[in-house]
Design a protein around this motif. Structure first.
Motif, PDB file in Angstrom:
ATOM      1  N   PHE A 210       0.833  -1.205   0.000  1.00 35.16           N
ATOM      2  CA  PHE A 210       0.000   0.000   0.000  1.00 35.16           C
ATOM      3  C   PHE A 210       0.871   1.259   0.000  1.00 35.16           C
ATOM      4  CE2 PHE A 210      -2.766   3.108   2.304  1.00 35.16           C
ATOM      5  CZ  PHE A 210      -3.733   3.225   1.306  1.00 35.16           C
ATOM      6  N   VAL A 211       1.889   1.247   0.867  1.00 35.68           N
ATOM      7  CA  VAL A 211       2.793   2.399   0.944  1.00 35.68           C
ATOM      8  C   VAL A 211       3.536   2.585  -0.377  1.00 35.68           C
ATOM      9  CG1 VAL A 211       4.901   3.262   2.041  1.00 35.68           C
ATOM     10  CG2 VAL A 211       3.062   2.333   3.443  1.00 35.68           C
ATOM     11  N   GLU A 212       3.908   1.475  -1.002  1.00 40.30           N
ATOM     12  CA  GLU A 212       4.613   1.558  -2.282  1.00 40.30           C
ATOM     13  C   GLU A 212       3.726   2.196  -3.354  1.00 40.30           C
ATOM     14  OE1 GLU A 212       6.885  -1.408  -5.453  1.00 40.30           O
ATOM     15  OE2 GLU A 212       6.240  -2.153  -3.492  1.00 40.30           O
ATOM     16  N   GLN A 213       2.437   1.827  -3.341  1.00 40.45           N
ATOM     17  CA  GLN A 213       1.507   2.418  -4.306  1.00 40.45           C
ATOM     18  C   GLN A 213       1.379   3.925  -4.084  1.00 40.45           C
ATOM     19  OE1 GLN A 213      -2.185   0.298  -3.966  1.00 40.45           O
ATOM     20  NE2 GLN A 213      -1.322  -1.635  -4.692  1.00 40.45           N
ATOM     21  N   ILE A 214       1.241   4.320  -2.820  1.00 42.70           N
ATOM     22  CA  ILE A 214       1.129   5.751  -2.509  1.00 42.70           C
ATOM     23  C   ILE A 214       2.409   6.475  -2.907  1.00 42.70           C
ATOM     24  CG2 ILE A 214       0.881   7.442  -0.656  1.00 42.70           C
ATOM     25  CD1 ILE A 214      -0.835   5.452   0.836  1.00 42.70           C
ATOM     26  N   GLU A 381       2.797   9.518   5.220  1.00 40.01           N
ATOM     27  CA  GLU A 381       3.563   9.521   6.467  1.00 40.01           C
ATOM     28  C   GLU A 381       2.923   8.613   7.513  1.00 40.01           C
ATOM     29  OE1 GLU A 381       3.832  13.574   7.571  1.00 40.01           O
ATOM     30  OE2 GLU A 381       5.331  14.090   6.049  1.00 40.01           O
ATOM     31  N   ALA A 382       1.573   8.636   7.592  1.00 40.84           N
ATOM     32  CA  ALA A 382       0.875   7.790   8.568  1.00 40.84           C
ATOM     33  C   ALA A 382       1.111   6.314   8.260  1.00 40.84           C
ATOM     34  CB  ALA A 382      -0.618   8.096   8.561  1.00 40.84           C
ATOM     35  N   CYS A 383       1.016   5.975   6.980  1.00 37.71           N
ATOM     36  CA  CYS A 383       1.257   4.578   6.586  1.00 37.71           C
ATOM     37  C   CYS A 383       2.707   4.182   6.846  1.00 37.71           C
ATOM     38  CB  CYS A 383       0.919   4.377   5.110  1.00 37.71           C
ATOM     39  SG  CYS A 383      -0.845   4.470   4.756  1.00 37.71           S
ATOM     40  N   GLY A 384       3.603   5.106   6.603  1.00 34.50           N
ATOM     41  CA  GLY A 384       5.012   4.822   6.872  1.00 34.50           C
ATOM     42  C   GLY A 384       5.267   4.567   8.344  1.00 34.50           C
TER      43      GLY A 384
END
Length: 582
Positions: A210-214, A381-384
């Motif tokens: 998910f983070v990679e997509q963002i 940032e939140a996902c990270g």
């Protein structure tokens, strides 16, 4: 410190209205009586009540006794087990009151409850792959020397254990504490941590994707044109699209004109073709007639000379010319329509492409506004941050698994194995000196004495090892391995000196920290030092009616409690089932 102490055994024969109560105490208990006075039956009844199936038991005794009750203490708590055939009941006793813990004719259900009391957790697996906790015949196999089988083979007095996979090897290591409750607890914790780690890894992988997509989306936004440029591009694209729509409208109108023209020419061509057919018939008819023609309908007379025939032929030629002109006009119209249709499709595709570009540019402006103007990468940032938390959790679980592996490996280390063997062998050497067993005969494999000698030494080797193991287990703080039952050593082909040496060696194992029960036909010479001596006198008459009423009253009281427990348990199960249905 939790120790297992057998307090008393009660056996009831309802068919004869007789019973027997045998009290036991900690330390040394001696059951003294001649042949056929019931010594072995009493001893076997202890294990039978716990759930062990004996390879041999007096048939008359088994048919005679209807109910077996064993009273025991583990730690500070008092318990009673009742066995009637395949049915088991466990009660907890406190201040004269009893509380039913379980009633079941399912052996493993009863066995699991008993192991819960002992705090024992040793997973076993049947040969069919079914998992369950260790059972009484495996738990107590080293604590009994049976008069029939026990003096020739170590820990082989119980029956119906062959369905359990690797039962000897695993219990050998468990009973001596090499792979004890702590080991299996560590294994359970490790399995739970591994499952938790797998779940966290799945969650981590999901979040990473998910983070990679963002991240990719944000990267594209950072490297792309500005919102102002995108807005200008949209305006230009909209103008182009409007122009194409006008072209499409114009082409569609022109196609409509040509389609109408085609329809009219096709209609004219049809009329001309019909006239040609009729004119051809007229020429054929005129050529066959005389100079004058009589109308078959009205009877009028017409001239049919050369001039008239030439006029008809002239009409035919005119129709043919008109047909040719109409056909050529149709071909031109159809070709024009085909060209217009191709042009229409081409412009439509161009318009579709422009509309897609407009949509993407609008989405770009929307995403850009969200990420750049409103969010400033807050979601990213939140996902990270969540990703960092999950990675730390996975690392922590991996660390815990590694720690557990270290503890497990330490428990299974050769050093620890040697320490345990050395202690057991040390006890064996002490006993070997007392009972005339050469120390060279001491040989342990998987912590168990190897029996590779025959003759009168074999019973003494068995006694030496199991007594040594008992002494070793007395040093452990909490365990149910602190009672030990020896049945009739005098029947094992020992001469007087060897038999006396066995009896004298009982002093080594008569500690009040444990419990030893010895059945014998002969005086041991240490009855005065024993904590409890039970003397059986009459052959086949150990049951009596003296306490039968008291025993049957207690038994019936416990049965009522068990019935109430069954009813209450059934009610709870029904309530749970009803809740699940709702």
């Amino acid at each position: 410190m939790k120790r297992l102490i057998i307090k008393k055994l009660i056996v009831i024969s309802q068919s004869e209205s007789r019973s027997l109560e045998v009290p036991f105490s900690k330390g040394l208990n001696i059951i003294l009586g001649g042949n056929k006075t019931g010594k072995s039956s009493i001893i076997k009844s202890i294990f039978y009540t716990f759930g062990c199936e004996l390879k041999r038991i007096e048939k008359d005794w088994k048919e005679l006794i209807s109910s077996y009750l064993i009273f025991f203490q583990y730690g500070k708590n008092q318990y009673v087990i009742i066995r009637q055939g395949k049915k088991f009941q466990i009660f907890e006793q406190s201040k004269g009151e009893y509380l039913c813990i379980i009633e079941s004719d399912e052996f493993h259900k009863y066995s699991n409850s008993l192991m819960d009391i002992f705090g024992v957790k040793m997973p076993c697996i049947s040969k069919e792959g079914k998992e369950f906790n260790i059972t009484p015949p495996l738990l107590f196999r080293f604590q009994y020397i049976d008069q029939d089988e026990g003096w020739n083979k170590i820990a082989d007095a119980f029956d119906k254990v062959g369905y359990i996979k690797d039962w000897k090897k695993n219990t050998n290591k468990y009973v001596c504490g090499y792979l004890d409750d702590k080991y299996y607890s560590l294994q359970t914790q490790k399995a739970q941590h591994i499952m938790e780690k797998e779940e966290k890894k799945k969650e981590l992988n999901h979040n990473q994707n998910f983070v990679e997509q963002i991240s990719n989306s944000l990267s594209q936004l950072d490297n792309s044109k500005s919102i102002e440029e995108a807005t200008r591009e949209i305006e230009n694209l909209v103008q182009q699209a409007d122009a194409l729509r006008k072209d499409i409208f114009s082409i569609k109108a022109e196609m409509t004109i040509y389609e109408n023209e085609t329809y009219m020419n096709q209609h004219k061509l049809h009329i001309v073709e019909q006239n040609l057919i009729e004119t051809e018939k007229d020429i054929e008819f005129a050529m066959k007639q005389e100079n004058e023609l009589v109308c078959p309908t009205c009877g009028a007379v017409y001239s049919n000379g050369l001039t008239e025939q030439m006029n008809i032929s002239s009409d035919y030629a005119h129709c043919e010319k008109l047909k040719m002109e109409l056909t050529e006009a149709l071909d031109v119209t159809e070709n024009t329509l085909s060209d217009l249709a191709q042009k229409y499709e081409q412009i439509s595709r161009q318009l579709e492409s422009l509309e897609l570009k407009i949509q993407k540019s609008q989405e770009f402006i929307s995403y850009s506004s969200y990420y750049k103007n409103k969010g400033q990468y807050e979601m990213y940032e939140a996902c990270g941050q969540q990703l960092d938390i999950l990675e730390k959790k996975v690392d922590k679980i991996s660390f815990e698994i590694a720690k557990l592996d270290d503890e497990i490996n330490e428990m299974k280390s050769k050093k620890r194995s040697k320490e345990i063997k050395d202690k057991i062998e040390g006890n064996c050497r002490i006993l070997a000196d007392k009972i005339n067993v050469p120390k060279t005969f001491i040989k342990l494999r998987d912590f168990v004495q190897v029996i590779d000698h025959t003759g009168s030494e074999t019973p003494r080797i068995v006694y030496m090892y199991q007594s040594a193991l008992y002494l070793y287990n007395l040093e452990r703080t909490d365990s149910p391995f602190n009672f030990y039952i020896i049945d009739t050593p005098n029947q094992q082909g020992q001469d007087t000196d060897n038999l006396e040496s066995i009896f004298k060696s009982l002093k080594l194992i008569m500690s009040d920290d444990g419990q030893v029960i010895v059945g014998t036909e002969r005086e041991t010479g240490i009855e005065d030092k024993a904590n409890n001596v039970i003397r059986l006198i009459e052959k086949r008459r150990c049951l009596s009616s003296e306490k039968y009423n008291e025993h049957i009253e207690l038994f019936q009281k416990l049965q009522k409690l068990a019935l109430n427990w069954v009813a209450e348990n059934h009610k709870k199960q029904k309530e749970v089932a009803d809740e699940m249905i709702e």
